[in-house]
Design a protein around this motif. Structure first.
Motif, mmCIF file in Angstrom:
data_model
loop_
_atom_site.group_PDB
_atom_site.id
_atom_site.type_symbol
_atom_site.label_atom_id
_atom_site.label_comp_id
_atom_site.label_asym_id
_atom_site.label_seq_id
_atom_site.Cartn_x
_atom_site.Cartn_y
_atom_site.Cartn_z
ATOM 1 N N ALA A 134 -0.466 -4.653 -6.413
ATOM 2 C CA ALA A 134 -0.162 -6.079 -6.293
ATOM 3 C C ALA A 134 1.064 -6.476 -7.106
ATOM 4 N N SER A 135 1.575 -5.567 -7.929
ATOM 5 C CA SER A 135 2.744 -5.888 -8.751
ATOM 6 C C SER A 135 3.574 -4.631 -8.958
ATOM 7 N N GLU A 191 -3.553 0.488 -3.225
ATOM 8 C CA GLU A 191 -2.939 -0.836 -3.159
ATOM 9 C C GLU A 191 -2.312 -1.180 -4.511
ATOM 10 N N GLU A 249 1.772 -2.204 -11.331
ATOM 11 C CA GLU A 249 0.730 -1.403 -10.688
ATOM 12 C C GLU A 249 1.338 -0.284 -9.851
ATOM 13 N N SER A 276 0.856 -1.181 0.000
ATOM 14 C CA SER A 276 0.000 0.000 0.000
ATOM 15 C C SER A 276 0.893 1.232 0.000
#
Length: 70
Positions: free
Chosen positions: A49-50, A47, A53, A2
């Protein structure tokens, strides 16, 4: 992961994950939690996730920065 992205502009913290119109009305304060960790209260948290991102979030925040000659 995050993340939040802030900018100090004219002695005010600006949230770079919200639109510029919303950023001026939003109040962000630097606080310390019970464990002694520092955080930005009132900042928009996103947030990722990779790595892709996270890079997209970084680009979004950079697009909202104030850039002008001084």
């Amino acid at each position: 992961v995050s993340a939040y992205m802030l900018e100090l502009y004219n002695d005010r913290l600006q949230d770079l994950f919200v639109s510029p119109a919303e950023a001026f009305s939003k109040r962000i304060e630097i606080k310390r939690d019970r464990k002694g960790l520092v955080f930005a209260q009132g900042a928009e948290t996103k947030e990722a996730a990779s790595a892709g991102e996270l890079f997209a979030l970084f680009e979004q925040g950079c697009a909202n920065r104030h850039i002008a000659a001084t």
